[in-house]
Design a protein around this motif. Sequence first.
Motif, PDB file in Angstrom:
ATOM      1  N   THR A 206     -45.079  21.960   4.758  1.00 45.11           N
ATOM      2  CA  THR A 206     -44.865  22.869   5.701  1.00 45.11           C
ATOM      3  C   THR A 206     -45.993  23.588   6.781  1.00 45.11           C
ATOM      4  O   THR A 206     -46.641  24.536   6.969  1.00 45.11           O
ATOM      5  CB  THR A 206     -45.232  24.602   4.580  1.00 45.11           C
ATOM      6  N   ARG A 207     -47.558  22.016   6.766  1.00 48.33           N
ATOM      7  CA  ARG A 207     -48.344  22.826   7.683  1.00 48.33           C
ATOM      8  C   ARG A 207     -48.064  22.214   8.935  1.00 48.33           C
ATOM      9  O   ARG A 207     -47.036  21.354   8.922  1.00 48.33           O
ATOM     10  CB  ARG A 207     -49.390  21.836   6.690  1.00 48.33           C
ATOM     11  N   GLU A 208     -48.908  22.791   9.612  1.00 49.35           N
ATOM     12  CA  GLU A 208     -48.641  22.782  11.226  1.00 49.35           C
ATOM     13  C   GLU A 208     -48.670  20.940  11.484  1.00 49.35           C
ATOM     14  O   GLU A 208     -49.414  20.145  11.119  1.00 49.35           O
ATOM     15  CB  GLU A 208     -49.633  22.604  12.033  1.00 49.35           C
ATOM     16  N   VAL A 209     -48.153  20.567  12.912  1.00 49.34           N
ATOM     17  CA  VAL A 209     -48.431  19.122  12.867  1.00 49.34           C
ATOM     18  C   VAL A 209     -49.880  18.529  13.522  1.00 49.34           C
ATOM     19  O   VAL A 209     -49.344  17.696  13.576  1.00 49.34           O
ATOM     20  CB  VAL A 209     -46.884  18.542  14.025  1.00 49.34           C
ATOM     21  N   THR A 210     -50.059  19.659  13.636  1.00 47.94           N
ATOM     22  CA  THR A 210     -51.559  19.235  14.242  1.00 47.94           C
ATOM     23  C   THR A 210     -52.482  19.719  13.086  1.00 47.94           C
ATOM     24  O   THR A 210     -53.787  18.804  12.801  1.00 47.94           O
ATOM     25  CB  THR A 210     -52.148  20.562  15.237  1.00 47.94           C
ATOM     26  N   SER A 211     -52.299  19.273  11.993  1.00 47.93           N
ATOM     27  CA  SER A 211     -52.958  20.049  10.415  1.00 47.93           C
ATOM     28  C   SER A 211     -53.401  18.564  10.245  1.00 47.93           C
ATOM     29  O   SER A 211     -52.791  17.569  10.435  1.00 47.93           O
ATOM     30  CB  SER A 211     -52.291  20.377   9.748  1.00 47.93           C
ATOM     31  N   PRO A 212     -54.766  17.853   9.798  1.00 47.54           N
ATOM     32  CA  PRO A 212     -54.904  16.735   8.930  1.00 47.54           C
ATOM     33  C   PRO A 212     -54.253  16.408   8.107  1.00 47.54           C
ATOM     34  O   PRO A 212     -54.471  15.771   8.333  1.00 47.54           O
ATOM     35  CB  PRO A 212     -56.265  17.492   7.931  1.00 47.54           C
ATOM     36  N   LYS A 213     -53.348  17.177   7.226  1.00 45.56           N
ATOM     37  CA  LYS A 213     -52.309  16.295   6.680  1.00 45.56           C
ATOM     38  C   LYS A 213     -51.786  15.479   7.327  1.00 45.56           C
ATOM     39  O   LYS A 213     -50.964  14.403   6.992  1.00 45.56           O
ATOM     40  CB  LYS A 213     -51.609  17.498   5.599  1.00 45.56           C
ATOM     41  N   ALA A 214     -50.831  16.561   8.425  1.00 47.08           N
ATOM     42  CA  ALA A 214     -48.982  15.714   8.867  1.00 47.08           C
ATOM     43  C   ALA A 214     -50.958  14.747  10.176  1.00 47.08           C
ATOM     44  O   ALA A 214     -49.968  13.605  10.278  1.00 47.08           O
ATOM     45  CB  ALA A 214     -49.747  16.794  10.686  1.00 47.08           C
ATOM     46  N   ARG A 215     -51.654  14.703   9.959  1.00 49.22           N
ATOM     47  CA  ARG A 215     -52.537  13.402  11.505  1.00 49.22           C
ATOM     48  C   ARG A 215     -52.556  12.494  10.029  1.00 49.22           C
ATOM     49  O   ARG A 215     -52.581  11.452  10.494  1.00 49.22           O
ATOM     50  CB  ARG A 215     -53.828  14.277  11.324  1.00 49.22           C
ATOM     51  N   ALA A 216     -53.215  12.435   8.850  1.00 52.45           N
ATOM     52  CA  ALA A 216     -53.218  11.449   7.990  1.00 52.45           C
ATOM     53  C   ALA A 216     -51.607  11.137   7.743  1.00 52.45           C
ATOM     54  O   ALA A 216     -51.691   9.603   7.950  1.00 52.45           O
ATOM     55  CB  ALA A 216     -53.400  12.025   6.770  1.00 52.45           C
ATOM     56  N   ALA A 217     -50.937  11.851   7.717  1.00 55.98           N
ATOM     57  CA  ALA A 217     -49.206  10.658   7.308  1.00 55.98           C
ATOM     58  C   ALA A 217     -49.263  10.195   8.621  1.00 55.98           C
ATOM     59  O   ALA A 217     -48.628   8.961   8.504  1.00 55.98           O
ATOM     60  CB  ALA A 217     -48.176  11.744   7.204  1.00 55.98           C
ATOM     61  N   GLU A 218     -49.444  10.887  10.481  1.00 52.81           N
ATOM     62  CA  GLU A 218     -48.966   9.749  11.156  1.00 52.81           C
ATOM     63  C   GLU A 218     -49.662   8.111  11.190  1.00 52.81           C
ATOM     64  O   GLU A 218     -49.436   7.620  11.545  1.00 52.81           O
ATOM     65  CB  GLU A 218     -49.078  10.662  12.387  1.00 52.81           C
ATOM     66  N   ALA A 219     -50.988   8.639  10.717  1.00 49.67           N
ATOM     67  CA  ALA A 219     -51.879   7.516  10.868  1.00 49.67           C
ATOM     68  C   ALA A 219     -51.242   6.683  10.485  1.00 49.67           C
ATOM     69  O   ALA A 219     -52.082   5.204  10.663  1.00 49.67           O
ATOM     70  CB  ALA A 219     -53.085   7.652  10.176  1.00 49.67           C
ATOM     71  N   SER A 220     -50.822   6.531   9.568  1.00 54.36           N
ATOM     72  CA  SER A 220     -50.279   5.739   8.303  1.00 54.36           C
ATOM     73  C   SER A 220     -48.388   5.016   9.182  1.00 54.36           C
ATOM     74  O   SER A 220     -47.802   4.384   8.720  1.00 54.36           O
ATOM     75  CB  SER A 220     -49.636   6.332   6.643  1.00 54.36           C
ATOM     76  N   GLY A 221     -48.137   5.432   9.779  1.00 58.27           N
ATOM     77  CA  GLY A 221     -46.849   5.264  11.072  1.00 58.27           C
ATOM     78  C   GLY A 221     -45.815   6.600  10.507  1.00 58.27           C
ATOM     79  O   GLY A 221     -44.577   5.737  10.563  1.00 58.27           O
ATOM     80  N   ALA A 222     -45.952   7.044   9.170  1.00 55.46           N
ATOM     81  CA  ALA A 222     -45.326   8.045   8.837  1.00 55.46           C
ATOM     82  C   ALA A 222     -44.883   9.160   9.965  1.00 55.46           C
ATOM     83  O   ALA A 222     -45.213   9.136  10.958  1.00 55.46           O
ATOM     84  CB  ALA A 222     -45.632   8.546   8.093  1.00 55.46           C
ATOM     85  N   ARG A 223     -43.462   9.835  10.018  1.00 54.64           N
ATOM     86  CA  ARG A 223     -42.870  10.414  10.764  1.00 54.64           C
ATOM     87  C   ARG A 223     -42.869  11.744  10.095  1.00 54.64           C
ATOM     88  O   ARG A 223     -42.965  11.843   8.810  1.00 54.64           O
ATOM     89  CB  ARG A 223     -41.799   9.739  10.956  1.00 54.64           C
ATOM     90  N   TYR A 224     -44.062  12.773  10.318  1.00 55.82           N
ATOM     91  CA  TYR A 224     -44.302  14.401  10.047  1.00 55.82           C
ATOM     92  C   TYR A 224     -43.630  15.061  10.912  1.00 55.82           C
ATOM     93  O   TYR A 224     -43.012  15.671  11.741  1.00 55.82           O
ATOM     94  CB  TYR A 224     -45.491  14.719  10.516  1.00 55.82           C
TER      95      TYR A 224
END
Length: 358
Positions: A206-224
């Motif tokens: 539920t966090r925005e795509v700019t949130s630290p959680k979203a960014r951490a997920a995307e840094a692993s190559g996952a799509r948020y």
Amino acid sequence: MRAAVITPRQKDSLRVIDVPDPRPAEGEVLVDMLEAGICGTDDELVAGLVGEAPEGSDYLIIGHENLGRVRETGKGVECNRGGDLVVATVRRPCPRRCFECRNYHQDMCLTGDYFERGIKGMHGYMAEQYVERTEHLVTIPPRLEKVAVLLEPLSIVEKGIGDAFRMQERLPWKPGRALVAGAGPIGLLAAFVLRDMGIETWAFATREVTSPKARAAEASGARYVNARETPMEQIVSDHGPFDLIVEATGSSEIAFKAMRLVNKNGIVCLTGLSPHRQTHSVCTDCVNMDLVMNNKAVFGTVSANRMHYEWALDRMASIEKKWPGLLGRMFTRRVSLDRVGDGLRREKDDIKVVVDVV
Ligand SMILES: [Zn+2]
Ligand SMILES: [Zn+2]
């Protein structure tokens, strides 16, 4: 020594007090705590929802996510020595030694009378020192020191995802895509593990795509995907179904949705707790029909045993190697032992709050 304690089942009783120093008996090791991680279970302990003090004690030292350094070994200890970095496991066998506990699978205890350090009937690790038998300690290579406090939550994920793959040996399974619902520590670690396995992974929270959680997920190559903007149904209708769904929000509504949306022959791994006893209306015939007709599997998973910690250690090394600094992004806030109460007051972008014990 100083320790963070609660009076179990009493709301907001958290305090940091002086307690007797532990001494190692024969076969035990004395460990200086370095770091303790705070997790949702600690919130529930402080809220008085769960928790049990050791017999004869009116308080419980909390803390189960841990990293420490061996200070001293008792008589008869051979596999640890002073200076070793160690993480202690959490669950201990039930007194009656049920079949699973007898076989070192206390994470699958049949009686429910198991002990858990920092949660149920045994003191935890949010203190300056603890003693433990050496068979419950996992030795950490020094190069993983900065992230090793994540070993306990990673062991939970390693068990859940590993079990999903072992269960799927029921067919020649080639999972194309996985979805992780929730981007708390368990959800993020699940996304990292799946990415480490080379699987196309979507993180849904539920966090925005700019949130630290979203960014951490995307840094692993996952799509948020922001769940507030795009429902799970839409991801599936736009991009196709998921072969594996890991539920890490604790929402039973999402759990049932995952069962409906997972691919034919797919599997749903449920890791989230839903203690609020909410009721939702579900077509139970439809759920049954869908699971049967599509060979779907659903299972729940809790805790981990020593073997999962060892596997999680290999996983941690692999993730650190592929994405240096990725696990470290999860540490969003650090507090001292005396300020543990501040650590437990959640801030919006917290992922993992760590208590620096020394
Ligand atoms: Zn935990
Ligand atoms: Zn048992």
